[in-house]
Motif scaffolding. Structure first.
Motif, PDB file in Angstrom:
ATOM      1  N   ILE A 120       9.842   6.240  -4.961  1.00 25.21           N
ATOM      2  CA  ILE A 120      11.095   6.950  -4.664  1.00 25.21           C
ATOM      3  C   ILE A 120      12.094   5.999  -4.013  1.00 25.21           C
ATOM      4  N   GLU A 121      11.615   5.187  -3.089  1.00 30.46           N
ATOM      5  CA  GLU A 121      12.486   4.222  -2.410  1.00 30.46           C
ATOM      6  C   GLU A 121      13.008   3.164  -3.390  1.00 30.46           C
ATOM      7  N   ARG A 146      15.682   4.802  -5.457  1.00 25.06           N
ATOM      8  CA  ARG A 146      16.877   4.992  -4.641  1.00 25.06           C
ATOM      9  C   ARG A 146      17.678   3.687  -4.546  1.00 25.06           C
ATOM     10  N   CYS A 181       0.529   5.729  -9.749  1.00 23.74           N
ATOM     11  CA  CYS A 181       0.653   7.188  -9.698  1.00 23.74           C
ATOM     12  C   CYS A 181      -0.010   7.830 -10.921  1.00 23.74           C
ATOM     13  N   THR A 217       9.375  -2.165   0.711  1.00 22.27           N
ATOM     14  CA  THR A 217       8.211  -2.369   1.563  1.00 22.27           C
ATOM     15  C   THR A 217       7.386  -3.522   1.033  1.00 22.27           C
ATOM     16  N   ARG A 243       3.870   7.025  -4.534  1.00 20.16           N
ATOM     17  CA  ARG A 243       4.999   7.882  -4.898  1.00 20.16           C
ATOM     18  C   ARG A 243       6.177   7.662  -3.966  1.00 20.16           C
ATOM     19  N   ASP A 244       5.907   7.606  -2.653  1.00 25.64           N
ATOM     20  CA  ASP A 244       6.990   7.417  -1.688  1.00 25.64           C
ATOM     21  C   ASP A 244       7.675   6.065  -1.876  1.00 25.64           C
ATOM     22  N   GLU A 245       6.881   5.030  -2.128  1.00 25.92           N
ATOM     23  CA  GLU A 245       7.479   3.717  -2.356  1.00 25.92           C
ATOM     24  C   GLU A 245       8.279   3.707  -3.658  1.00 25.92           C
ATOM     25  N   GLU A 265       0.274   9.419  -2.620  1.00 28.27           N
ATOM     26  CA  GLU A 265       1.480   9.720  -1.854  1.00 28.27           C
ATOM     27  C   GLU A 265       2.205   8.449  -1.422  1.00 28.27           C
ATOM     28  N   GLN A 266       1.456   7.434  -1.035  1.00 27.72           N
ATOM     29  CA  GLN A 266       2.066   6.173  -0.624  1.00 27.72           C
ATOM     30  C   GLN A 266       2.786   5.517  -1.809  1.00 27.72           C
TER      31      GLN A 266
END
Length: 92
Positions: A20-21, A24, A50, A2, A16-18, A13-14
């Motif tokens: 995770i990506e 991955r 985070c 992103t 953390r989600d990034e 949360e934003q």
């Protein structure tokens, strides 16, 4: 990946989600060394964001608990009628 967002504007949360990506994509492989290094660096930045959020949450919880405990009496916990603080009355 992103688009980079100013870390100060990222919510937990934003970030953390990034993160995770990013992980991955690194685990999937198929990226050049330069891309992998850029992903790693971004992951480090996101991990710091985070950690700041989690540290702030911990400080808020600690402050709230200290405030609560300070109003409950000596030792930080509510004392029973016998002055003991949640200790078992039985020996053994």
């Amino acid at each position: 990946m992103t688009a980079r967002t100013d870390e100060s504007a990222l919510g937990y949360e934003q970030a953390r989600d990034e993160l995770i990506e990013v992980v991955r994509r690194l685990e999937a492989g198929g990226t050049t060394l330069e891309e992998s290094l850029a992903l790693w660096e971004r992951g480090e930045e996101l991990a710091k964001v985070c950690r700041r959020w989690l540290d702030g949450a911990r400080a808020r919880l600690d402050a709230a608990l200290a405030e609560r405990d300070g109003s409950e009496g000596p030792g930080g916990t509510a004392a029973g009628a016998d002055g003991r603080r949640g200790e078992d009355d039985t020996d053994g």
